[in-house]
Enzyme design. Sequence first.
Site, short mmCIF file in Angstrom:
data_model
loop_
_atom_site.label_atom_id
_atom_site.label_comp_id
_atom_site.label_asym_id
_atom_site.label_seq_id
_atom_site.Cartn_x
_atom_site.Cartn_y
_atom_site.Cartn_z
N HIS A 211 0.87 -1.19 0.00
CA HIS A 211 0.00 0.00 0.00
C HIS A 211 0.90 1.23 0.00
CE1 HIS A 211 -3.81 -2.08 0.54
NE2 HIS A 211 -3.33 -2.75 1.57
N ASP A 242 -1.64 -1.04 -3.98
CA ASP A 242 -2.31 0.11 -4.57
C ASP A 242 -1.44 1.33 -4.26
OD1 ASP A 242 -5.09 -0.03 -2.16
OD2 ASP A 242 -3.01 0.63 -1.85
O1 G3I Z 1 -19.87 -5.96 7.04
C1 G3I Z 1 -20.31 -4.67 7.42
C2 G3I Z 1 -21.77 -4.52 7.06
O2 G3I Z 1 -22.53 -5.45 7.83
C3 G3I Z 1 -22.21 -3.07 7.33
O3 G3I Z 1 -23.54 -2.90 6.90
C4 G3I Z 1 -21.29 -2.11 6.59
C5 G3I Z 1 -21.66 -0.66 6.82
O4 G3I Z 1 -21.19 -0.28 8.09
O5 G3I Z 1 -19.94 -2.29 7.03
C6 G3I Z 1 -19.50 -3.60 6.70
O6 G3I Z 1 -18.17 -3.75 7.13
C7 G3I Z 1 -17.22 -3.00 6.38
C8 G3I Z 1 -16.29 -3.98 5.68
O7 G3I Z 1 -15.21 -3.29 5.03
C9 G3I Z 1 -17.04 -4.83 4.65
O8 G3I Z 1 -17.53 -3.99 3.64
C10 G3I Z 1 -16.43 -2.15 7.37
O9 G3I Z 1 -17.29 -1.12 7.85
C11 G3I Z 1 -15.22 -1.52 6.69
O10 G3I Z 1 -14.37 -0.90 7.66
C12 G3I Z 1 -14.39 -2.62 6.02
O11 G3I Z 1 -13.30 -1.98 5.38
C13 G3I Z 1 -12.28 -2.89 4.96
C14 G3I Z 1 -10.98 -2.65 5.78
O12 G3I Z 1 -10.00 -3.60 5.35
C15 G3I Z 1 -11.19 -2.75 7.26
O13 G3I Z 1 -11.34 -4.04 7.63
C16 G3I Z 1 -11.92 -2.56 3.51
O14 G3I Z 1 -13.04 -2.83 2.67
C17 G3I Z 1 -10.73 -3.40 3.05
O15 G3I Z 1 -10.26 -2.94 1.77
C18 G3I Z 1 -9.56 -3.27 4.03
O16 G3I Z 1 -8.55 -4.16 3.63
C19 G3I Z 1 -7.38 -4.20 4.49
C20 G3I Z 1 -6.85 -5.63 4.44
O17 G3I Z 1 -7.87 -6.52 4.88
C21 G3I Z 1 -5.60 -5.75 5.30
N1 G3I Z 1 -4.58 -4.78 4.87
C22 G3I Z 1 -5.05 -3.39 4.87
C23 G3I Z 1 -6.28 -3.26 3.96
C24 G3I Z 1 -6.74 -1.82 3.92
O18 G3I Z 1 -7.17 -1.41 5.18
#
Ligand code: G3I
Length: 322
Positions: A211, A242
């Site tokens: 990243h 990215d």
């Molecule tokens: O699943 C819930 C859903 O039930 C709810 O309705 C919705 C709205 O609040 O949120 C959903 O969860 C979200 C999840 O993505 C699934 O869409 C979380 O809020 C959101 O914080 C989460 O973001 C992800 C992030 O990791 C945090 O876990 C990103 O999409 C994802 O790109 C990012 O990926 C991480 C890798 O796993 C590890 N390395 C870093 C990378 C970037 O942070």
Amino acid sequence: DTGLRDAAKHTGVRIGTAVDMAAFNADTTYRDAINREFNSVVAENVMKWGEIEKERGVLNFAAADQLVDSARANGQQVRGHTLLWHNQLPGWLTAGVTSGEIDAAELRQILKRHVFEVAGHFRGRIVAWDVVNEIIDDNAQLRDTIFLRLLGPGYIADMFRWAHQADPKAKLYLNDYNVEGINAKSTAYYDLVKQLKADRVPVHGFGIQGHLGVQYPFPNNVLDNVRRFEKLGLDTAFTEVDVRMPMPPDATKLQAQAYAYSALLQACLLAQRCVSFTVWGFTDKYSWVPGVFNGQGAANLLDENFIPKLAYDAVKTTFTLG
Ligand code: G3I
């Protein structure tokens, strides 16, 4: 028109992307692009603990199984992400530990069950698991998580041994960010891997997330860093590449982005055992970056209209010349 996977074919390095399953099911352009461009996929979210077991004991693999089935139908390998991360844990788990309801002994049993249930469910269908994600912090110390606090550093070896029992064919990876070049954090991983290997722990790969941002210096000594992990007997992979930028994009930023993508890819192609290069999403239409880094974005290979950017051309050319 041929995709990245066609350009990559002769190199033996898999080109992959993280997949947002909501977009996958809603957007045929998105889904068609995945199958045209990539021969490896990873679930952006739906294989994480908090997405699989929202309610204790109730496992939901539907979205993950859909991705695995689609990958099989489209000649794509699947990376598993991730068996253990301090983020996106189920609410019942963090609440149980915080309240003291779940003690160390029970936490270890819950963790073991999770690994056997998830790695067991996908047994034989996952080429590599990110067994533990981001377990070293930005001060190069073991990250202070509920797992370290209650179970001690032994949880790391436990995770790899359980995952190997649950799926003996999957390659087992450590995975983290800010470990692209040689620095205190990547050296902490180098020392950890040496120790795990000495203890005969089944660790097979080092995942470099990648990243980056055009506003930061490009990491130093990427190829030397990759090579030192190979010398420990590990495969390597770029797992979440990215390159974000302060908005709006301009020609200079887009050139810098193209350079960064291709420089990471060149290190992978020049290494001996770098097996895959995965981008963390491929279109600006669905990137995680704007929601996390205010005022930043445009981090991916295709723009929000799926038009290739300079970075896409640079990656394709680098593979072609690779
Ligand atoms: O699943 C819930 C859903 O039930 C709810 O309705 C919705 C709205 O609040 O949120 C959903 O969860 C979200 C999840 O993505 C699934 O869409 C979380 O809020 C959101 O914080 C989460 O973001 C992800 C992030 O990791 C945090 O876990 C990103 O999409 C994802 O790109 C990012 O990926 C991480 C890798 O796993 C590890 N390395 C870093 C990378 C970037 O942070």
